[in-house]
Design a protein around this motif. Sequence first.
Motif, short mmCIF file in Angstrom:
data_model
loop_
_atom_site.label_atom_id
_atom_site.label_comp_id
_atom_site.label_asym_id
_atom_site.label_seq_id
_atom_site.Cartn_x
_atom_site.Cartn_y
_atom_site.Cartn_z
N LEU A 139 0.81 -1.22 0.00
CA LEU A 139 0.00 0.00 0.00
C LEU A 139 0.84 1.27 0.00
O LEU A 139 0.35 2.35 -0.33
N VAL A 140 2.12 1.14 0.36
CA VAL A 140 2.99 2.32 0.44
C VAL A 140 3.13 2.96 -0.94
O VAL A 140 3.33 2.28 -1.94
N GLY A 141 2.95 4.28 -0.98
CA GLY A 141 3.09 5.00 -2.24
C GLY A 141 2.06 6.11 -2.37
O GLY A 141 1.36 6.45 -1.41
N CYS A 142 1.96 6.68 -3.57
CA CYS A 142 1.03 7.78 -3.85
C CYS A 142 -0.28 7.24 -4.43
O CYS A 142 -0.25 6.35 -5.28
N ILE A 220 -9.73 -6.99 0.16
CA ILE A 220 -9.12 -7.42 -1.10
C ILE A 220 -9.23 -8.94 -1.17
O ILE A 220 -8.52 -9.67 -0.46
N LYS A 221 -10.13 -9.40 -2.01
CA LYS A 221 -10.41 -10.82 -2.11
C LYS A 221 -9.17 -11.60 -2.57
O LYS A 221 -8.44 -11.16 -3.46
N ASP A 222 -8.94 -12.75 -1.94
CA ASP A 222 -7.84 -13.67 -2.31
C ASP A 222 -6.46 -13.02 -2.21
O ASP A 222 -5.54 -13.41 -2.92
N ILE A 223 -6.30 -12.04 -1.31
CA ILE A 223 -5.02 -11.33 -1.23
C ILE A 223 -3.88 -12.25 -0.79
O ILE A 223 -2.74 -12.10 -1.21
N LYS A 224 -4.20 -13.24 0.04
CA LYS A 224 -3.15 -14.16 0.51
C LYS A 224 -2.50 -14.88 -0.67
O LYS A 224 -1.27 -15.00 -0.74
N GLU A 225 -3.32 -15.34 -1.61
CA GLU A 225 -2.79 -16.02 -2.80
C GLU A 225 -2.08 -15.03 -3.71
O GLU A 225 -1.02 -15.33 -4.27
N GLU A 231 5.51 -10.31 -8.19
CA GLU A 231 5.26 -9.27 -9.18
C GLU A 231 3.89 -8.60 -8.99
O GLU A 231 3.57 -7.63 -9.68
N TYR A 232 3.09 -9.11 -8.05
CA TYR A 232 1.74 -8.59 -7.88
C TYR A 232 1.76 -7.14 -7.38
O TYR A 232 2.50 -6.79 -6.47
N LYS A 233 0.96 -6.30 -8.03
CA LYS A 233 0.88 -4.89 -7.63
C LYS A 233 -0.59 -4.50 -7.44
O LYS A 233 -1.47 -4.95 -8.17
N LEU A 234 -0.81 -3.67 -6.43
CA LEU A 234 -2.15 -3.15 -6.17
C LEU A 234 -2.32 -1.84 -6.93
O LEU A 234 -1.54 -0.91 -6.76
#
Length: 298
Positions: A139-142, A220-225, A231-234
């Motif tokens: 979550l860190v960022g702008c 956030i659904k299925d965030i654990k997986e 490479e996953y980015k929110l």
Amino acid sequence: MKKEDILHLEKLMNFLSLHFLKKNHWEDVTKTEWSYIVAEINDLIINDNEEKNIKRKADILGSNYLYEHLIINKLKKYYQNDNSVLSKPNLAKLSLIVKVLGYSNYIDFINSHTGAFNFSDLRIDMNNGKQNVSLLDRLVGCWYSYNRNLPDNPSEVKDNRIWRSAMEIYKSETSGEYYIERSGGDHHKYFGKVTAYSDYVFIIMNSNTFIRQRHFISRIKDIKEKLKNPEYKLHELHFISTCISFNQEPIALFEIFQKADRKSFISDSISFPIDSDEIPKSIIKQLEDTESNRIDYR
């Protein structure tokens, strides 16, 4: 320089150290880091000139301007001997710095920072749960937050407008907690804490000028997986945000957080008509249904 002038300058230097390096005080910033801040500010000045089609060469700062002129010759001299006779810094240069950070001039900056953020007043305690630090780090960022402020009676909506607020989530070097700072109209500021448990994100936020706490919750659904993939980015988060209205009625609004590129980040709150090209189509689609996006708690 009067003591008041010193305090104003100190406020600016603390703001720059927090904004660019997430350090709370100017004394924690090294000479090399001040040079880095100057380079960042100069890039903003040059970009601003280009966007405004100004042909003359940009009036940029010297690489040691902040450290030598403001830290060494002003703040440190004063705190070593508060009877020192100090000349005032160049007001035009100070205004140049704050203008590219979203303020009209140096006086506007000072007037916008009359109160200090008191993060210790904000508490999110869930002692039985373990924080999802991996999620918090993503979550860190702008970010930009898109929301619609609706009246109590939906029939009173006179024009369809969306507010886009700028915000930044960062990890405190001193406490290890995750903080959020958010812009509002007329440079009004909100500050808050962020935490995450399992696949839920919680934010509690307050204002530096009046008490009107806001609470955000997202899942956030299925965030654990998803987090198993390095490479996953929110890119987007959907929140329900609650606050106390001016008539003391608890209301809730649907808000969308969208990740922003720091290089093109505008740290300000802006009102757009709903058909503006500045608003992503996906966000317009979510916010068009005002009935389902406003929760009536009565």
